[in-house]
Write a protein that holds these residues in place. Structure first.
Motif, short mmCIF file in Angstrom:
data_model
loop_
_atom_site.label_atom_id
_atom_site.label_comp_id
_atom_site.label_asym_id
_atom_site.label_seq_id
_atom_site.Cartn_x
_atom_site.Cartn_y
_atom_site.Cartn_z
N GLN A 30 62.30 8.13 -56.75
CA GLN A 30 61.07 8.09 -55.96
C GLN A 30 60.82 9.47 -55.37
OE1 GLN A 30 59.13 5.24 -55.40
NE2 GLN A 30 57.65 6.39 -54.22
N GLU A 31 59.61 9.97 -55.50
CA GLU A 31 59.25 11.27 -54.95
C GLU A 31 57.99 11.11 -54.11
OE1 GLU A 31 61.09 13.83 -55.07
OE2 GLU A 31 62.46 13.29 -56.68
N LYS A 32 57.79 12.08 -53.22
CA LYS A 32 56.62 12.05 -52.34
C LYS A 32 56.11 13.47 -52.17
CE LYS A 32 55.27 10.42 -47.74
NZ LYS A 32 55.76 9.73 -46.54
N VAL A 33 54.79 13.63 -52.30
CA VAL A 33 54.12 14.89 -52.03
C VAL A 33 53.07 14.58 -50.97
CG1 VAL A 33 52.75 16.78 -52.97
CG2 VAL A 33 54.49 15.68 -54.40
N GLU A 34 53.09 15.35 -49.90
CA GLU A 34 52.16 15.08 -48.80
C GLU A 34 51.54 16.39 -48.31
OE1 GLU A 34 52.07 12.69 -44.55
OE2 GLU A 34 53.94 12.84 -45.65
N SER A 35 50.23 16.38 -48.19
CA SER A 35 49.49 17.54 -47.70
C SER A 35 48.45 17.07 -46.69
CB SER A 35 48.77 18.25 -48.84
OG SER A 35 49.67 18.70 -49.82
N SER A 36 48.14 17.94 -45.76
CA SER A 36 47.06 17.63 -44.83
C SER A 36 46.37 18.93 -44.45
CB SER A 36 47.58 16.90 -43.59
OG SER A 36 48.51 17.69 -42.91
N PRO A 44 32.82 16.51 -39.28
CA PRO A 44 33.00 15.19 -38.65
C PRO A 44 33.82 14.27 -39.58
CG PRO A 44 30.71 15.89 -38.46
CD PRO A 44 31.39 16.86 -39.39
N ALA A 45 34.71 13.51 -38.99
CA ALA A 45 35.62 12.65 -39.76
C ALA A 45 34.86 11.70 -40.69
CB ALA A 45 36.51 11.86 -38.82
N ARG A 46 33.80 11.10 -40.20
CA ARG A 46 33.05 10.13 -41.02
C ARG A 46 32.43 10.80 -42.23
NH1 ARG A 46 33.95 5.11 -41.89
NH2 ARG A 46 34.55 4.99 -39.72
N LYS A 47 31.96 12.04 -42.11
CA LYS A 47 31.39 12.74 -43.26
C LYS A 47 32.47 13.03 -44.29
CE LYS A 47 27.24 14.95 -41.52
NZ LYS A 47 26.50 16.19 -41.38
N ASP A 79 33.25 17.29 -34.33
CA ASP A 79 33.04 18.02 -35.58
C ASP A 79 34.34 18.54 -36.19
OD1 ASP A 79 30.25 17.74 -35.64
OD2 ASP A 79 30.02 19.35 -34.18
N LYS A 80 35.41 17.78 -36.04
CA LYS A 80 36.69 18.22 -36.58
C LYS A 80 37.50 16.99 -36.97
CE LYS A 80 38.79 21.90 -35.24
NZ LYS A 80 39.49 23.00 -34.63
N CYS A 81 38.23 17.12 -38.08
CA CYS A 81 39.09 16.03 -38.51
C CYS A 81 40.30 16.59 -39.26
CB CYS A 81 38.33 15.04 -39.38
SG CYS A 81 37.81 15.69 -40.99
N LYS A 82 41.26 15.71 -39.46
CA LYS A 82 42.42 16.06 -40.26
C LYS A 82 42.47 15.07 -41.42
CE LYS A 82 47.19 17.45 -39.82
NZ LYS A 82 48.27 17.69 -38.85
N VAL A 83 42.56 15.61 -42.62
CA VAL A 83 42.61 14.78 -43.83
C VAL A 83 44.02 14.85 -44.40
CG1 VAL A 83 41.66 14.38 -46.13
CG2 VAL A 83 40.17 15.25 -44.30
N GLU A 91 35.48 20.62 -47.25
CA GLU A 91 34.54 21.32 -46.36
C GLU A 91 33.40 21.98 -47.12
OE1 GLU A 91 35.32 23.65 -42.17
OE2 GLU A 91 36.73 23.94 -43.80
N LYS A 92 33.70 22.48 -48.31
CA LYS A 92 32.69 23.16 -49.13
C LYS A 92 31.64 22.19 -49.67
CE LYS A 92 36.22 26.34 -50.71
NZ LYS A 92 37.11 26.63 -51.81
#
Length: 160
Positions: free
Chosen positions: A24-30, A36-39, A121-125, A157-158
């Motif tokens: 099992q492997e995991k790759v995680e990025s943020s 805005p988070a909803r956008k 106007d800021k979020c973390k994905v 963002e682009k």
């Protein structure tokens, strides 16, 4: 008939030995972005947007929406990947999906997207990938998914 049974038994044993080596492997990025988070969520949750988020994607065919969605991704190099939603929460802005058909040497791929609001106007994905892979293919797939995640996150963002 005995030879066929012996051959089938041998093939099953060989296959079992390969499965025993799977890890099992995991790759995680943020990434924190000034959107805005909803956008961001509205862009991510619609797999029709993948060609604009991942340059390797030629087109997608999507059936259904939300928790009933399935899609086929056609890569520019001719590779075809099929995926289905396995969890979807529009209110909390997260979803998980399973890769059900792929030529990649892996099993049990699950991808997860999460969007968290950090203000107006800021979020973390977050983009999380888990999968099972044989040791010989580990580095290549880890590098591939890291690259996909980075490209995807940088494209959000682009495209808003």
């Amino acid at each position: 008939m005995t030879r066929l049974l012996l051959l089938l038994t041998l093939l099953c044993l060989l296959n079992t030995a390969s499965w025993a080596q799977m890890r099992q492997e995991k790759v995680e990025s943020s990434k924190t972005i000034d959107v805005p988070a909803r956008k961001a969520w509205n862009l991510i949750k619609d797999f029709r947007n993948f060609p604009s988020l991942l340059p390797a994607v030629d087109r997608t065919e999507v059936k259904g929406r939300g928790s009933n969605a399935s899609w086929t991704i056609y890569l520019k190099d001719g590779v075809v990947i099929k995926e289905v939603t396995i969890a979807f929460n529009n209110r909390d802005m997260n979803m998980s999906y399973r890769m059900i058909e792929t030529p990649m040497p892996l099993e049990n791929y699950v991808g997860t997207f999460k969007v968290e609001s950090l203000g107006k106007d800021k979020c973390k994905v977050h983009f999380i990938t888990t999968f099972e892979v044989l040791p010989d293919n580990r580095k290549q797939l880890m590098d591939t998914f890291q690259s996909v995640q980075t490209t995807f996150l940088n494209s959000i963002e682009k495209n808003i």
